[in-house]
Write an enzyme that holds these catalytic residues in place. Structure first.
Site, PDB file in Angstrom:
ATOM      1  CD  GLU A  16      -1.801  -2.409   1.091  1.00  0.00           C
ATOM      2  OE1 GLU A  16      -0.725  -2.639   1.685  1.00  0.00           O
ATOM      3  OE2 GLU A  16      -2.715  -3.203   0.781  1.00  0.00           O
TER       4      GLU A  16
ATOM      5  CG  HIS B 130     -11.391  -7.264   5.778  1.00  0.00           C
ATOM      6  ND1 HIS B 130     -10.394  -7.679   6.249  1.00  0.00           N
ATOM      7  CD2 HIS B 130     -11.364  -7.565   4.360  1.00  0.00           C
ATOM      8  CE1 HIS B 130      -9.674  -8.484   5.713  1.00  0.00           C
ATOM      9  NE2 HIS B 130     -10.231  -8.341   4.272  1.00  0.00           N
TER      10      HIS B 130
END
Lengths: 360, 324
Positions: free
Chosen positions: B59, B128
């Protein structure tokens, strides 16, 4: 570029004698006495800038300064391999690279004086301002290089970083992205042996150049105090990038002779003998000896360069001392590129507060 | 045209790419797969691998290289696969992307859009379902927005991409499959930084954003049946916040409840409460109340219904306001 090579590329020995290396020598065959004197000149001037800035810090004119003393060959040699349209992503010690890119010396100190986060216009000289978070610029260089590749531009991008930065995840990610994208980027590691007080052995148990192997990127280790050798290997890496052959990792073996920054005390972590060993390998002295040995160095030239360096230092000193504190309300400028109500509100608050102070 | 939230984003991205060749997408699995939520579905097929770029799984690398591309004049749109995966990119976002314009005295712009599916309500596993918006709202140099409807998803992604500032674009993932009518031909009806009054009411103001807007609207319906009219405001922009629209409403209703999924402690609700208190002190009839997630790591999916604000908890807060 040979991936099997096990010794640092060297073209000039510490005593000024040339090394017979046909492969790398050929890359700098065009460097005649005139060009060599130019390299010498840039190294002398950037050392003079560095000494002057260090003095300015000691005199309270700069908050901090990161000396490049001892790394002149790594920076000047690599910078001379770049074309004006190549783009440089730097860390915070690349004073000599900035000078070679055409940054006027009087623009070098604003950041360290604390008057601005900004020294020069990056797009004017195709070189970013100082990046303090080590290693992050490896990714920026990779993205920029990839974008240039998409544009069809025949340019190279180079990322300068130190040995400490090679431990950062961002640099590992940059090598991975660059390899996956075959990005035209050169990773230029100045291994100056120390990340503040940590020796390079804390960062790695193998030569840093071997990091390249894991990403399938060619790596080359070069004597970073040998300006000709650095010029040669960087030229080859830049050419590789410009012709679409992908990234290269260069490890320039050098030594930071001074402190990490003026806030550091290297006597706490390294020996005088160590420093003396490297002083014998001084990058400027090496070129001086080479020029002298080959009959290309006149006392007039040395005097001329010294005079030029003194003049550059004088300009740097005057410009630095005369830098005014910025207008406080300008703190709110350029936080956003577009209108932002909170900036407007807080700018007005500070303006009103300052106006009140002026009245009382 | 009736479409889902995810499909509205897809059209928004497609139009932005058609309008400007410098718009490129970067992310994990956004190409052939079309993203794990299919927001980028078919875009790689139509625009090619150099405009819809499947990146290595890193990321910081995605944001850092996108930033490098922005420095060369591109307008990258980054997809962070899930909210909890943005943390490795945090340094690049707050230290580099957010600051470059200021650091270069305005010479360099970073027009990145960083899309982050965020929030809970879909029964997901750890990492999540997070609401990290305040980390970014607290950082000068970033714009932070969150649409709550398909129509705003479309118009706001277009606005975010065309803005010259970096935008953190939070997509409430439990709304990806919501359907509504979207006008794909019209211009955006609100500037990106403005809040939207979703229902008019006189008794109390409820401010929500992202996934909780629909919850607040449900609460307003139930309240109406009980004889109380709530004014529901969809914040839309989390930085800057549109204090004017909220203050105007509170001046009228005298009562304010702020709803968000993120933990209440030091959340966006605290900022809104402080600013409204400052602006509307003499109009307030009751303390400003907050309804939000508890100050815990996001709980296991079987417990998330207790953690997420629901209409009952919103109405309980409204009742407290009205009783004051």
């Amino acid at each position: 570029m040979s991936q099997q090579q096990t010794y640092p590329v060297q073209l000039v020995q510490p005593d000024g004698r040339r090394v017979l290396d046909k492969e790398h020598g050929a890359l700098v065959a065009d460097v005649d006495a005139g060009r060599l004197r130019q390299l010498y000149r840039d190294m002398v001037i950037t050392r003079r800038i560095d000494v002057e800035a260090t003095a300015l810090q000691r005199q309270g004119q700069l908050g901090l300064w990161p000396p490049l003393l001892g790394q002149e060959a790594a920076q000047v040699g690599s910078a001379h391999a770049l074309h004006p349209d190549d783009y440089v992503f730097c860390s915070y010690r690349e004073t000599a690279v900035a000078y070679c890119r055409g940054v006027p010396p009087e623009q070098l100190t604003a950041l360290w004086r604390g008057v601005s986060h900004h020294c020069w216009d990056p797009d004017e000289v195709k070189m970013t301002n100082a990046n303090i978070v080590v290693g992050s610029q490896g990714l920026h260089a990779t993205g920029y290089a990839f974008a240039a590749h998409l544009d069809g531009a025949d340019i190279a991008t180079i990322a300068y970083f130190g040995d400490g930065a090679t431990s950062q995840g961002d640099l590992a990610e940059a090598l991975g992205f660059a390899a996956a994208w075959s990005a035209p980027v050169v990773f230029f590691c100045q291994n100056n042996q120390w990340a503040i007080s940590e020796p390079v052995s804390v960062q790695s148990h193998v030569p840093l150049v071997r990091r390249a192997d894991g990403y399938g990127i060619p790596g080359v280790q070069v004597d970073g105090n040998d300006v000709l050798a650095v010029l040669a290997v960087t030229r080859r890496a830049v050419e590789r990038a410009r012709t679409g052959a992908g990234p290269t990792f260069i490890e320039a073996m050098t030594y930071r002779m001074g402190p990490h920054t003026t806030a550091d005390d290297p006597t706490r972590y390294r020996t005088a003998a160590d420093t003396e060993f490297w002083a014998q390998r001084d990058p400027i002295e090496r070129v001086r000896l080479l020029l002298d040995r080959e009959g290309d160095l006149s006392p007039e030239f040395v005097q001329q360069v010294t005079g030029e360096a003194d003049e550059v230092a004088r300009r740097l000193r005057t410009a630095t001392i005369e830098m005014p504190d910025p207008d406080p309300v300008r703190m709110f400028d350029n936080v956003y590129a577009t209108e932002h109500p909170l900036m407007t509100e807080e700018r007005q608050q500070l303006s009103a507060h300052l106006a009140e102070g002026a009245q009382s | 045209m009736i479409t889902t939230f995810a499909a509205a984003l897809n059209v928004g991205l497609r139009r932005a790419m058609e309008d400007d060749a410098k718009v490129v997408l970067l992310g994990e699995d956004i190409g052939r797969l079309g993203g794990v939520f299919r927001v980028t579905d078919t875009l790689q097929k139509d625009f090619g691998e150099h405009r819809v770029i499947d990146t290595p799984l890193a990321e910081s690398g995605i944001v850092g290289t996108a930033f490098g591309m922005a420095l060369r004049g591109y307008r990258p749109v980054v997809e962070i696969q899930f909210d909890g995966f943005v943390y490795p990119a945090f340094d690049q976002i707050v230290s580099q992307v957010a600051k470059i314009h200021n650091r270069t005295a305005g010479k360099v712009k970073a027009p990145l859009t960083i899309r982050i599916p965020f929030g809970g309500g879909i029964g997901a596993v750890e990492h999540h379902s997070e609401s990290p918006e305040v980390y970014f709202a607290h950082t000068a140099g970033l714009r932070v927005v969150s649409p709550s409807t398909p129509a705003d998803a479309y118009s706001m992604i277009r606005q975010a991409i065309s803005l010259d500032d970096p935008v953190i674009f939070f997509e409430p993932k439990r709304r990806y499959w919501d359907k509504a009518d979207v006008d794909f031909e019209g211009e955006p009806d609100l500037p990106l930084h403005k809040a939207r009054v979703r229902t008019r009411g006189a008794d109390a103001t409820v401010v929500a954003y992202g996934g909780t807007v629909a919850t607040a609207l449900t609460a307003a319906k139930i309240a109406a049946e009980e004889g109380h009219s709530l004014e529901v405001i969809d914040l839309r922009s989390l930085s800057p916040i549109d204090v004017d629209t909220i203050a105007e409403s509170v001046d009228k209703t005298g009562r304010l409840v702020i709803v968000h999924e993120a933990p209440v402690f030091a959340g966006l609700g605290a900022e809104i409460a402080a600013r409204v208190t400052e602006r509307c002190f003499y109009h307030l009839e009751a303390p400003v109340l907050r309804v939000g997630g508890y100050d815990i790591p996001y709980p296991p999916a079987k417990l998330e219904k207790h953690h997420l604000p629901d209409p009952d908890r919103i109405l309980a807060a409204v009742d407290r306001c009205l009783a004051a």
